[in-house]
Write a protein that holds these residues in place. Sequence first.
Motif, short mmCIF file in Angstrom:
data_model
loop_
_atom_site.label_atom_id
_atom_site.label_comp_id
_atom_site.label_asym_id
_atom_site.label_seq_id
_atom_site.Cartn_x
_atom_site.Cartn_y
_atom_site.Cartn_z
N LEU A 161 2.36 9.65 6.07
CA LEU A 161 0.95 9.47 5.57
C LEU A 161 0.78 7.84 5.64
CD1 LEU A 161 0.17 11.91 2.62
CD2 LEU A 161 -0.82 11.83 4.95
N SER A 162 -0.29 7.25 5.91
CA SER A 162 -0.67 5.86 5.74
C SER A 162 -0.77 5.84 4.22
CB SER A 162 -1.78 5.60 6.61
OG SER A 162 -3.08 6.13 6.22
N LEU A 163 -0.74 4.49 3.79
CA LEU A 163 -1.22 4.32 2.44
C LEU A 163 -2.60 4.77 2.10
CD1 LEU A 163 -0.27 3.12 -0.45
CD2 LEU A 163 -1.13 0.74 0.51
N GLU A 164 -3.68 4.46 3.08
CA GLU A 164 -4.92 4.73 2.87
C GLU A 164 -5.01 6.19 2.58
OE1 GLU A 164 -3.72 2.65 5.03
OE2 GLU A 164 -4.50 0.57 3.81
N ASP A 165 -4.34 7.09 3.38
CA ASP A 165 -4.57 8.36 3.44
C ASP A 165 -3.68 9.19 2.18
OD1 ASP A 165 -6.04 8.67 5.88
OD2 ASP A 165 -4.21 9.05 7.18
N ALA A 166 -2.69 8.64 1.81
CA ALA A 166 -2.06 8.95 0.78
C ALA A 166 -2.72 8.70 -0.25
CB ALA A 166 -0.46 8.48 0.68
N ALA A 167 -3.48 7.58 -0.64
CA ALA A 167 -4.16 7.33 -1.91
C ALA A 167 -5.37 8.23 -1.71
CB ALA A 167 -4.55 5.75 -1.53
N ARG A 168 -6.08 8.51 -0.70
CA ARG A 168 -7.12 9.44 -0.63
C ARG A 168 -6.50 10.91 -1.44
NH1 ARG A 168 -11.02 10.62 4.01
NH2 ARG A 168 -11.05 8.31 3.77
N VAL A 169 -5.59 11.29 -0.63
CA VAL A 169 -5.09 12.66 -0.97
C VAL A 169 -4.49 12.80 -2.65
CG1 VAL A 169 -3.15 14.20 -0.95
CG2 VAL A 169 -3.89 13.20 1.08
N VAL A 170 -3.95 11.56 -3.30
CA VAL A 170 -3.68 11.69 -4.51
C VAL A 170 -4.96 11.35 -5.53
CG1 VAL A 170 -2.97 9.06 -5.01
CG2 VAL A 170 -1.64 10.98 -6.30
N ALA A 171 -5.68 10.68 -5.10
CA ALA A 171 -6.98 10.45 -5.88
C ALA A 171 -7.75 11.83 -6.00
CB ALA A 171 -7.90 9.18 -5.41
N LEU A 172 -7.93 12.19 -4.84
CA LEU A 172 -8.79 13.62 -4.86
C LEU A 172 -8.16 14.69 -5.38
CD1 LEU A 172 -10.68 12.98 -1.26
CD2 LEU A 172 -11.42 12.33 -3.63
N ARG A 173 -7.03 14.91 -5.16
CA ARG A 173 -6.12 15.80 -5.88
C ARG A 173 -6.14 16.09 -7.38
NH1 ARG A 173 -0.92 16.34 -7.88
NH2 ARG A 173 -0.12 18.13 -7.58
N SER A 174 -5.94 14.63 -8.02
CA SER A 174 -5.90 14.55 -9.21
C SER A 174 -7.34 14.85 -9.88
CB SER A 174 -5.34 13.02 -9.70
OG SER A 174 -6.58 12.12 -9.31
N GLN A 175 -8.49 14.57 -9.26
CA GLN A 175 -9.76 14.75 -9.69
C GLN A 175 -10.18 16.10 -9.53
OE1 GLN A 175 -12.18 12.41 -7.31
NE2 GLN A 175 -11.16 10.41 -7.88
N ALA A 176 -9.34 16.99 -8.62
CA ALA A 176 -9.71 18.43 -8.37
C ALA A 176 -8.95 19.12 -9.73
CB ALA A 176 -9.12 18.95 -7.11
N ILE A 177 -7.77 18.76 -9.98
CA ILE A 177 -6.84 19.21 -11.13
C ILE A 177 -7.66 18.97 -12.21
CG2 ILE A 177 -4.66 18.70 -12.33
CD1 ILE A 177 -3.36 18.40 -9.81
N GLY A 178 -8.10 18.00 -12.64
CA GLY A 178 -9.04 17.42 -13.65
C GLY A 178 -10.00 18.38 -13.98
N ARG A 179 -10.91 18.77 -12.83
CA ARG A 179 -12.12 19.39 -12.97
C ARG A 179 -11.69 20.77 -13.38
NH1 ARG A 179 -13.60 16.36 -8.63
NH2 ARG A 179 -12.86 17.88 -7.15
N VAL A 180 -10.55 21.35 -12.70
CA VAL A 180 -10.15 22.74 -12.91
C VAL A 180 -9.62 22.75 -14.42
CG1 VAL A 180 -8.33 24.54 -12.40
CG2 VAL A 180 -9.62 23.26 -10.30
#
Length: 138
Positions: A81-100
């Motif tokens: 993963l590029s740094l940009e793609d990895a940052a997107r995945v980790v940020a959006l994943r953590s936000q989804a976990i927070g919402r759940v």
Amino acid sequence: FAARIGECAKALEPFTDWSLVDVLRAADGAPSLDRVDVVQPALFAVMVSLAEVWGAAGVRPGAVIGHSQGEIAAACVAGILSLEDAARVVALRSQAIGRVLAGLGGMVSVPLAAAEVRERIAPWGEERISVAAVNGPS
């Protein structure tokens, strides 16, 4: 290390409403590392940045592995993963976990064998409390 943290901060910026540098410096007004949508991207950034430090010191891994957000960092360090793609995945994943998880409960790490934990929590019923993951023998 600082340069890579800066790159991580820039990559996370489009997906967060907080500054990675401010969080890591515990600046006034920065969100707490108690928030899953903050701590996971911050840990990711530290992992990726430490890998850069090790690389600068000549340490070149033959393989990388990670758990949870560490998997995303490992994929980034391995060049999958590029740094940009990895940052997107980790940020959006953590936000989804927070919402759940928001307001619905929590998670705890218990240093006991899974069978013992299941026995101890049985009185509450599996619909109220359960073992979500077994990460090792204890």
